[in-house]
Design an enzyme around this catalytic site. Structure first.
Site, PDB file in Angstrom:
ATOM      1  N   SER A 145       0.850  -1.185   0.000  1.00  0.00           N
ATOM      2  CA  SER A 145       0.000   0.000   0.000  1.00  0.00           C
ATOM      3  C   SER A 145       0.887   1.236   0.000  1.00  0.00           C
ATOM      4  O   SER A 145       2.042   1.179   0.445  1.00  0.00           O
ATOM      5  CB  SER A 145      -0.892   0.020   1.250  1.00  0.00           C
ATOM      6  OG  SER A 145      -1.601   1.248   1.341  1.00  0.00           O
ATOM      7  N   TYR A 158      -2.292  -0.424  10.402  1.00  0.00           N
ATOM      8  CA  TYR A 158      -2.273  -0.800   8.984  1.00  0.00           C
ATOM      9  C   TYR A 158      -0.956  -0.394   8.334  1.00  0.00           C
ATOM     10  O   TYR A 158      -0.340  -1.180   7.595  1.00  0.00           O
ATOM     11  CB  TYR A 158      -3.450  -0.125   8.274  1.00  0.00           C
ATOM     12  CG  TYR A 158      -3.592  -0.476   6.817  1.00  0.00           C
ATOM     13  CD1 TYR A 158      -4.166  -1.693   6.426  1.00  0.00           C
ATOM     14  CD2 TYR A 158      -3.184   0.406   5.818  1.00  0.00           C
ATOM     15  CE1 TYR A 158      -4.315  -2.011   5.086  1.00  0.00           C
ATOM     16  CE2 TYR A 158      -3.335   0.096   4.478  1.00  0.00           C
ATOM     17  CZ  TYR A 158      -3.900  -1.119   4.108  1.00  0.00           C
ATOM     18  OH  TYR A 158      -4.047  -1.425   2.778  1.00  0.00           O
TER      19      TYR A 158
END
Length: 254
Positions: A145, A158
């Site tokens: 990501s 995350y």
């Protein structure tokens, strides 16, 4: 199909019953790969397989939970029985939990790491073992990501997990290179998937992306497929340990 052909290759894409995972599976299938669609929901997996087959793809379903190590071994054994080989692994499954640092219990963080980092680690290990035994090399692609090289508030868990996955990608590229296995990553930016439907309809976020990205818009799910197909193909045979950001220029745009 030329230099991006995947004819004769077998691919497993985790979390591919919908969203970006389905588009990655579709992209690999369009280049000739036999694709195994994964998810925990048997009905959703079956529907995704049907969609791919209707478009002329060779696709099968593989229902299992990537966070259960025993299920991973069983699933890869089923894939072996059906296809006899595994050439491409795409680790796409991930979970997101946007909460602040003091709202997370330690078990919440463990769950984030379990799904976003430990599960890909185990899948890489099991898949790489089969690729080595097959003697043909292979391709491993981890979906990281842009929330790894950059960070925002209320996203520490995350960001940590995806940053770890990027580091794992580089480490495995070093370790598996002698076996002709390349290990790379794809880092998506803001994509207008079903999961992000509410955010995609938010005018304030659209305005933010217009200012903050070079292309000035949300990414469309199908736009993830090309980077994955490239890394899976022989065209990327000398590319390993890299993370390709597919983000409309979010990381590049100041």
């Amino acid at each position: 199909m030329g230099m991006f052909s995947l004819e004769g290759r077998v691919a497993l894409v985790t979390g591919s019953a919908r969203g970006l995972g389905l588009e990655m599976a579709r992209g690999l299938a369009q280049q000739g790969a036999r694709v195994f669609v994964n998810g925990r929901d048997a009905q959703a997996v079956a529907q995704a397989v049907q969609v791919l087959r209707a478009a002329g793809a060779t696709a099968d379903g593989l229902v299992f939970d990537v966070a259960r190590p025993e299920a991973v071994g069983e699933a890869l054994a089923r894939l072996d029985a059906l296809a006899g080989r595994l050439d491409i692994l795409v680790n796409n499954v991930g979970i997101r939990d946007r909460r602040g640092l003091f709202e997370f219990a330690l078990d919440d963080m463990r769950r984030m790491l379990e799904v976003n980092l430990l599960a890909p680690f185990e899948l890489c290990r099991v898949a790489a073992g089969r690729m080595i035994d097959g003697g043909r090399g292979g391709r491993i692609i981890n979906v990281t990501s842009i929330a790894g090289p950059i960070a925002n508030t209320r996203d520490a868990a995350y960001t940590s997990a995806k940053g770890g996955l990027a580091a794992l990608t580089r480490a495995l590229a070093a370790e598996l290179g002698p076996h002709r296995i390349t290990v790379n990553g794809v880092a998506p930016g803001f994509f207008a998937t079903e999961t992000n439907a509410v955010m995609a309809a938010d005018a304030a976020i659209a305005e933010h992306l217009q200012r903050r990205t070079s292309l000035g818009r949300w990414g469309q799910p199908a736009e993830i497929a090309g980077a994955v197909a490239f890394l899976a193909s022989d065209a990327a045979s000398y590319v390993t340990g890299e993370i390709i950001a597919v983000d409309g220029g979010y990381l590049a745009h100041f």
